[in-house]
Design a protein around this motif. Structure first.
Motif, short mmCIF file in Angstrom:
data_model
loop_
_atom_site.label_atom_id
_atom_site.label_comp_id
_atom_site.label_asym_id
_atom_site.label_seq_id
_atom_site.Cartn_x
_atom_site.Cartn_y
_atom_site.Cartn_z
N LYS A 1 -16.25 30.33 0.33
CA LYS A 1 -17.58 31.17 0.70
C LYS A 1 -16.99 31.80 2.23
O LYS A 1 -16.52 30.97 2.98
N THR A 2 -17.77 32.60 2.52
CA THR A 2 -17.72 33.21 4.00
C THR A 2 -18.95 33.07 4.62
O THR A 2 -19.91 32.66 4.08
N THR A 3 -18.90 33.09 6.05
CA THR A 3 -19.88 33.02 6.90
C THR A 3 -19.71 34.12 7.96
O THR A 3 -18.62 34.53 8.29
N LYS A 4 -20.91 35.16 8.19
CA LYS A 4 -20.74 36.23 8.82
C LYS A 4 -19.91 35.91 10.18
O LYS A 4 -20.59 35.16 10.92
N CYS A 5 -19.16 36.66 10.71
CA CYS A 5 -18.54 36.47 11.91
C CYS A 5 -18.87 37.73 12.79
O CYS A 5 -18.14 38.77 12.69
N PRO A 6 -19.52 37.63 13.72
CA PRO A 6 -20.13 38.73 14.70
C PRO A 6 -18.96 39.15 15.63
O PRO A 6 -18.75 40.39 15.79
N ALA A 7 -17.95 38.15 15.82
CA ALA A 7 -16.91 38.55 16.55
C ALA A 7 -15.88 39.37 16.12
O ALA A 7 -15.67 40.41 16.63
N VAL B 1 -5.64 35.57 3.04
CA VAL B 1 -6.82 35.30 1.93
C VAL B 1 -6.54 34.44 1.09
O VAL B 1 -7.45 33.35 1.03
N ARG B 2 -5.36 34.64 0.33
CA ARG B 2 -5.12 33.63 -0.53
C ARG B 2 -4.98 32.01 0.03
O ARG B 2 -5.37 31.12 -0.63
N ARG B 3 -4.26 31.97 1.32
CA ARG B 3 -4.25 30.61 1.58
C ARG B 3 -5.41 30.05 2.24
O ARG B 3 -5.46 28.82 1.95
N GLN C 1 -6.83 28.74 -0.56
CA GLN C 1 -6.28 27.35 -0.97
C GLN C 1 -6.61 26.37 -0.17
O GLN C 1 -6.61 24.97 -0.85
N VAL C 2 -6.82 26.48 1.09
CA VAL C 2 -7.30 25.34 1.75
C VAL C 2 -8.72 24.96 1.47
O VAL C 2 -9.00 23.72 1.55
N PHE C 3 -9.74 25.83 1.30
CA PHE C 3 -11.02 25.62 0.74
C PHE C 3 -10.68 24.50 -0.51
O PHE C 3 -11.21 23.58 -0.57
N GLU C 4 -9.85 24.61 -1.32
CA GLU C 4 -9.80 24.29 -2.42
C GLU C 4 -9.09 22.62 -2.27
O GLU C 4 -9.56 21.72 -2.93
N VAL D 1 -13.32 32.48 9.28
CA VAL D 1 -11.90 32.92 9.25
C VAL D 1 -11.50 33.81 7.87
O VAL D 1 -11.15 34.78 7.91
N TYR D 2 -12.26 33.14 6.88
CA TYR D 2 -12.30 33.88 5.77
C TYR D 2 -13.01 35.10 5.68
O TYR D 2 -12.40 36.12 5.03
N TYR D 3 -14.14 35.21 6.16
CA TYR D 3 -14.88 36.26 6.31
C TYR D 3 -13.92 37.47 7.27
O TYR D 3 -13.90 38.52 6.62
N ALA D 4 -13.50 37.05 8.22
CA ALA D 4 -12.37 37.79 9.26
C ALA D 4 -11.55 38.61 8.30
O ALA D 4 -11.05 39.68 8.58
N GLU D 5 -10.73 37.58 7.62
CA GLU D 5 -9.75 38.37 6.91
C GLU D 5 -10.06 39.17 5.87
O GLU D 5 -9.45 39.99 5.76
N LYS D 6 -11.10 39.13 5.21
CA LYS D 6 -11.74 39.91 4.26
C LYS D 6 -12.20 41.53 5.03
O LYS D 6 -11.76 42.39 4.77
N GLN D 7 -12.79 41.24 6.26
CA GLN D 7 -13.05 42.45 6.81
C GLN D 7 -11.75 43.10 7.42
O GLN D 7 -11.79 44.24 7.51
#
Length: 167
Positions: free
Chosen positions: A75-81, A60-62, A65-68, A22-28
């Protein structure tokens, strides 16, 4: 690490993987929204997308925050969807010449993005609760509620005239 990777052994591993997704998705989405705003012509649509761009920056900031909070590496993981949803939106927008029809297409594409995000955030909230992380769930639920509100707003804009004008 793919979704069915042997690196995912626990619900916690799966939670972190989906958070990366979802982090990757938000950045995209942050990258795609300005293009949608530029192409939109209906004032309510343009304004709604601009508002959601600001919300997405907060999303993105949230997630960070959850990661922390969870003690996981940001970090991101590629999201093909999400890549596919955004690619389809770009393809459709590139094929539509009529501005009213283009606005309807932008709404449909934006709602596809919202529905993807609602699915991901809903799952993350449920898993955070299952993992005993109600603190993480509360942060993620704020974003889930904003995604649902954005979807309702897009429906309102479509029903409020964009679809009629496109017809």
């Amino acid at each position: 690490m793919g979704l069915f990777s042997k690196d995912i052994k626990t619900l916690d591993d799966l939670f972190v993987h989906q958070l990366q997704d979802v982090y990757y998705a938000e950045k995209q989405i942050l990258s795609a929204l300005p293009k949608m705003i530029d192409k939109a012509t209906a004032p309510a649509l343009k304004q709604g997308l601009e508002h959601h761009l600001r919300e997405t920056e907060e999303h993105v900031r949230r997630v960070e925050q959850v990661f922390e909070m969870h003690g996981a590496e940001i970090k991101t993981t590629k999201c093909p969807a999400i890549n596919g949803i955004i690619e389809e939106a770009n393809d459709v927008a590139g094929d539509v010449e009529d501005k009213q029809v283009l606005d309807a297409a932008i709404i449909a594409s934006a709602q596809a993005v919202e529905h993807y995000e609602m699915t991901r955030y809903g799952t993350l909230v449920a898993w955070a609760k299952q993992l005993g992380r109600s603190d993480c769930a509360a942060v993620l639920e704020k974003t889930l509620n904003e995604e649902k509100a954005a979807d309702r707003k897009l429906t309102s804009i479509a029903d409020g005239g964009v679809n009629r004008e496109a017809a």
